[in-house]
Write an enzyme that holds these catalytic residues in place. Structure first.
Site, PDB file in Angstrom:
ATOM      1  N   LYS A  11      48.471  31.944  55.310  1.00 57.42           N
ATOM      2  CA  LYS A  11      49.401  30.861  54.974  1.00 57.42           C
ATOM      3  C   LYS A  11      49.672  30.815  53.463  1.00 57.42           C
ATOM      4  O   LYS A  11      48.959  31.451  52.679  1.00 57.42           O
ATOM      5  CB  LYS A  11      48.822  29.541  55.496  1.00 57.42           C
ATOM      6  CG  LYS A  11      48.717  29.482  57.024  1.00 57.42           C
ATOM      7  CD  LYS A  11      48.239  28.119  57.494  1.00 57.42           C
ATOM      8  CE  LYS A  11      48.178  28.042  59.018  1.00 57.42           C
ATOM      9  NZ  LYS A  11      47.807  26.686  59.487  1.00 57.42           N
ATOM     10  N   TYR A  51      56.339  26.342  65.031  1.00 54.04           N
ATOM     11  CA  TYR A  51      55.460  25.198  65.313  1.00 54.04           C
ATOM     12  C   TYR A  51      56.136  24.151  66.219  1.00 54.04           C
ATOM     13  O   TYR A  51      55.755  22.981  66.195  1.00 54.04           O
ATOM     14  CB  TYR A  51      54.999  24.553  64.011  1.00 54.04           C
ATOM     15  CG  TYR A  51      53.871  25.309  63.330  1.00 54.04           C
ATOM     16  CD1 TYR A  51      52.631  25.474  63.952  1.00 54.04           C
ATOM     17  CD2 TYR A  51      54.028  25.836  62.049  1.00 54.04           C
ATOM     18  CE1 TYR A  51      51.592  26.141  63.338  1.00 54.04           C
ATOM     19  CE2 TYR A  51      52.983  26.516  61.418  1.00 54.04           C
ATOM     20  CZ  TYR A  51      51.767  26.664  62.071  1.00 54.04           C
ATOM     21  OH  TYR A  51      50.731  27.322  61.458  1.00 54.04           O
ATOM     22  N   PHE A  59      52.006  14.967  61.539  1.00 47.85           N
ATOM     23  CA  PHE A  59      51.866  15.878  60.401  1.00 47.85           C
ATOM     24  C   PHE A  59      52.963  16.941  60.354  1.00 47.85           C
ATOM     25  O   PHE A  59      52.964  17.791  59.470  1.00 47.85           O
ATOM     26  CB  PHE A  59      50.482  16.557  60.425  1.00 47.85           C
ATOM     27  CG  PHE A  59      50.181  17.318  61.687  1.00 47.85           C
ATOM     28  CD1 PHE A  59      50.677  18.604  61.883  1.00 47.85           C
ATOM     29  CD2 PHE A  59      49.411  16.745  62.692  1.00 47.85           C
ATOM     30  CE1 PHE A  59      50.409  19.312  63.045  1.00 47.85           C
ATOM     31  CE2 PHE A  59      49.135  17.441  63.871  1.00 47.85           C
ATOM     32  CZ  PHE A  59      49.644  18.729  64.045  1.00 47.85           C
ATOM     33  N   ARG A  87      39.894  33.505  66.709  1.00 44.90           N
ATOM     34  CA  ARG A  87      39.692  32.052  66.567  1.00 44.90           C
ATOM     35  C   ARG A  87      38.252  31.776  66.122  1.00 44.90           C
ATOM     36  O   ARG A  87      37.994  30.857  65.344  1.00 44.90           O
ATOM     37  CB  ARG A  87      39.975  31.329  67.887  1.00 44.90           C
ATOM     38  CG  ARG A  87      41.420  31.400  68.358  1.00 44.90           C
ATOM     39  CD  ARG A  87      42.361  30.507  67.613  1.00 44.90           C
ATOM     40  NE  ARG A  87      42.162  29.101  67.867  1.00 44.90           N
ATOM     41  CZ  ARG A  87      43.039  28.150  67.559  1.00 44.90           C
ATOM     42  NH1 ARG A  87      44.202  28.468  66.976  1.00 44.90           N
ATOM     43  NH2 ARG A  87      42.797  26.890  67.793  1.00 44.90           N
ATOM     44  N   THR A  93      40.306  23.926  63.163  1.00 47.83           N
ATOM     45  CA  THR A  93      41.453  23.546  62.327  1.00 47.83           C
ATOM     46  C   THR A  93      41.011  22.857  61.035  1.00 47.83           C
ATOM     47  O   THR A  93      41.516  23.159  59.955  1.00 47.83           O
ATOM     48  CB  THR A  93      42.366  22.586  63.130  1.00 47.83           C
ATOM     49  OG1 THR A  93      42.622  23.160  64.417  1.00 47.83           O
ATOM     50  CG2 THR A  93      43.679  22.347  62.410  1.00 47.83           C
ATOM     51  N   ARG A 104      38.009  29.555  57.467  1.00 44.88           N
ATOM     52  CA  ARG A 104      38.464  28.226  57.046  1.00 44.88           C
ATOM     53  C   ARG A 104      37.341  27.468  56.329  1.00 44.88           C
ATOM     54  O   ARG A 104      37.579  26.797  55.335  1.00 44.88           O
ATOM     55  CB  ARG A 104      38.994  27.454  58.259  1.00 44.88           C
ATOM     56  CG  ARG A 104      40.394  27.930  58.664  1.00 44.88           C
ATOM     57  CD  ARG A 104      40.810  27.382  59.995  1.00 44.88           C
ATOM     58  NE  ARG A 104      42.248  27.545  60.242  1.00 44.88           N
ATOM     59  CZ  ARG A 104      42.816  27.310  61.408  1.00 44.88           C
ATOM     60  NH1 ARG A 104      42.088  26.912  62.448  1.00 44.88           N
ATOM     61  NH2 ARG A 104      44.108  27.475  61.565  1.00 44.88           N
ATOM     62  N   ASN A 114      45.006  25.184  55.541  1.00 46.12           N
ATOM     63  CA  ASN A 114      43.779  25.776  56.083  1.00 46.12           C
ATOM     64  C   ASN A 114      43.828  27.307  56.162  1.00 46.12           C
ATOM     65  O   ASN A 114      43.232  27.925  57.036  1.00 46.12           O
ATOM     66  CB  ASN A 114      43.420  25.131  57.428  1.00 46.12           C
ATOM     67  CG  ASN A 114      44.506  25.317  58.462  1.00 46.12           C
ATOM     68  OD1 ASN A 114      45.501  25.982  58.193  1.00 46.12           O
ATOM     69  ND2 ASN A 114      44.317  24.760  59.634  1.00 46.12           N
ATOM     70  N   HIS A 117      46.453  31.212  60.184  1.00 49.77           N
ATOM     71  CA  HIS A 117      46.808  30.886  61.570  1.00 49.77           C
ATOM     72  C   HIS A 117      46.234  31.941  62.504  1.00 49.77           C
ATOM     73  O   HIS A 117      46.183  33.130  62.153  1.00 49.77           O
ATOM     74  CB  HIS A 117      48.333  30.872  61.737  1.00 49.77           C
ATOM     75  CG  HIS A 117      48.772  30.837  63.180  1.00 49.77           C
ATOM     76  ND1 HIS A 117      48.831  29.662  63.889  1.00 49.77           N
ATOM     77  CD2 HIS A 117      49.123  31.835  64.040  1.00 49.77           C
ATOM     78  CE1 HIS A 117      49.215  29.945  65.136  1.00 49.77           C
ATOM     79  NE2 HIS A 117      49.397  31.254  65.258  1.00 49.77           N
ATOM     80  N   GLU A 128      54.245  34.856  69.906  1.00 50.55           N
ATOM     81  CA  GLU A 128      54.237  34.757  68.440  1.00 50.55           C
ATOM     82  C   GLU A 128      54.434  36.129  67.786  1.00 50.55           C
ATOM     83  O   GLU A 128      55.090  36.238  66.749  1.00 50.55           O
ATOM     84  CB  GLU A 128      52.931  34.111  67.974  1.00 50.55           C
ATOM     85  CG  GLU A 128      52.833  32.642  68.373  1.00 50.55           C
ATOM     86  CD  GLU A 128      51.505  31.986  68.017  1.00 50.55           C
ATOM     87  OE1 GLU A 128      51.342  30.789  68.315  1.00 50.55           O
ATOM     88  OE2 GLU A 128      50.626  32.657  67.436  1.00 50.55           O
TER      89      GLU A 128
END
Ligand code: IDP
Ligand code: MG
Length: 143
Positions: A11, A51, A59, A87, A93, A104, A114, A117, A128
């Site tokens: 990100k 998203y 948010f 993950r 998250t 993270r 964070n 993704h 995706e």
């Protein structure tokens, strides 16, 4: 449904803070092969499409501001059980709740910014990957 690929995005906070190489190294030493990678600055439309499921969350506009605030690095990663494995590597998250040693927990500053993704299911990974790389966007020798 194949489960050996996932879509990750480093990100804008990751890129801005000069952590691209360090985070990518962690991903590679964990056994993920980078199949495709690009650096792009998302438009609002592109970020909102990605998203879309979060559109009604409080948010959402902050998330779109953040994701369009600078370049990011979408990539396709390959490994056995890629979605679940990735993950696990990135953690929850909210970095404050993420397990020790996760990306993270190590690098993220808060729940919004964070660092990274990771797709949450093989079905979403496939969608995706297509959203960023299309059918032919993955180099043939890495596919
Ligand atoms: P995930 O990235 O761990 O799958 P999601 O619930 O899918 O988390 O949320 C997508 C992204 O939206 C998160 O990675 C984070 O950047 C942002 N986000 C999620 N929940 C919050 C929140 O409560 N406050 C601020 N940002 C959030
Ligand atoms: Mg998610």
């Amino acid at each position: 449904m194949r489960n050996d690929r996932t879509l990750s995005i480093l990100k804008p906070d990751c890129v801005r803070r000069g952590l691209t190489g360090e985070v990518l190294r962690k991903i590679e030493i964990t056994g993920f092969k980078v199949c495709a990678l690009q650096m792009i600055k998302l438009t609002r439309a592109h970020a909102e499409g990605f998203y879309e499921v979060h559109r009604d969350r409080p948010f959402f506009s902050d998330l779109i501001d953040f994701m369009t605030s600078g370049p990011c690095v979408p990539m396709v990663l390959e490994k056995k059980d890629a979605v679940e494995s990735f993950r696990k590597l990135i953690g929850t998250t909210d970095p404050a709740e993420a397990a020790k040693g996760t990306i993270r927990r190590l690098y993220a500053e808060n729940k919004g910014e964070n660092i990274v993704h990771g797709s949450d299911s093989p079905e979403n990974a496939q969608k995706e990957i297509a959203y960023f790389f299309g059918e032919s966007g993955i180099p043939a020798d890495a596919a």
